[in-house]
Design an enzyme around this catalytic site. Structure first.
Site, short mmCIF file in Angstrom:
data_model
loop_
_atom_site.label_atom_id
_atom_site.label_comp_id
_atom_site.label_asym_id
_atom_site.label_seq_id
_atom_site.Cartn_x
_atom_site.Cartn_y
_atom_site.Cartn_z
N LYS A 1 -98.14 35.58 47.09
CA LYS A 1 -98.52 34.18 47.51
C LYS A 1 -99.11 33.41 46.09
O LYS A 1 -98.84 32.25 45.98
CB LYS A 1 -99.70 34.20 48.31
CG LYS A 1 -100.30 32.93 48.89
CD LYS A 1 -101.21 33.07 49.96
CE LYS A 1 -102.57 33.68 49.27
NZ LYS A 1 -103.61 33.64 50.42
N ASP B 1 -99.80 30.67 53.14
CA ASP B 1 -101.34 31.30 53.34
C ASP B 1 -101.82 31.07 54.95
O ASP B 1 -100.91 30.90 55.68
CB ASP B 1 -102.46 30.45 52.52
CG ASP B 1 -102.55 29.00 52.93
OD1 ASP B 1 -101.84 28.48 53.94
OD2 ASP B 1 -103.79 28.45 52.56
#
Length: 211
Positions: A120, A138
């Site tokens: 991420k 997220d």
């Protein structure tokens, strides 16, 4: 959800938020990397308050190293998990100096080799600092993708892969920020603000609320 509906979703988000970007404050790729490393399980507002004091003093890998671990902690102690984050950031700074001439690398493999940097975080850096059409999933993007039917998936990697497949190419660069902002301020976790949502009629969520 069909391709036409997905395109319309991003057309509307583009009109609603013409210039989407991260809410973290940064001026260089290293500042962004630092801010993102500090942001796990913390608010952007909290991170920005800490980096507003840290960056004028140390905003390069060597400057962070020169602070020392305890010195670094004094600047970020208001952020959750600051001990672990300080250790990861310090290790990352050493690697950047030793292996990358103090520059933030521009490849996923090199980024993910840095302590505390997962997929991420790497996606955020590649997208926001280097303009690559990656999508960092997220909690907000995961929720919005599943709730709306845009790109449902059982985990963040599945959602990321579907978004990369489904989002029209001209919207991929900004999709990450549009979806985060939409999830943060409109399609919120507990009670989505469906009544004020610009894509309400396109969304396939069954339990919409009138707000």
């Amino acid at each position: 959800m069909n391709a036409a509906k997905r395109r319309e979703i991003f057309e509307r988000l583009k009109v609603h938020i013409p210039e989407p970007t991260t809410e973290l404050n940064w001026a260089t790729p290293f500042e962004l990397l630092t801010a993102v490393l500090l942001s796990a399980q913390a608010t952007d507002v909290g991170v920005n308050k800490a980096t507003a004091k840290l960056f004028p003093v140390a905003n390069t890998p060597q400057a962070i190293i020169d602070l020392g671990l305890e010195g670094l902690k004094t600047y970020i102690k208001t952020i959750g998990l600051y001990n672990t984050k300080a250790e990861n950031l310090m290790k990352t700074c050493h690697l950047l100096v030793e292996k990358h001439q103090s520059e933030v690398p521009k490849t996923r493999a090199a980024l993910e080799a840095l302590p505390g940097v997962g997929r991420k975080t790497a996606n955020v850096i590649l997208n926001t600092a280097f303009g690559q059409p990656t999508i960092a999933v997220d909690t907000h993007i995961f929720r919005v993708s599943n709730r709306t039917g845009l790109a449902p998936g059982k985990d963040v990697l599945e959602v990321e892969k579907k978004l990369l497949r489904y989002v029209p190419s001209e919207f991929k660069q900004d999709a990450h920020h549009w979806l985060i902002l939409h999830g943060r301020y409109t399609c919120i976790a507990r009670k989505p603000r469906c009544g004020s949502c610009v894509i309400e009629d396109l969304c396939e969520y069954r339990d919409k609320v009138e707000l």
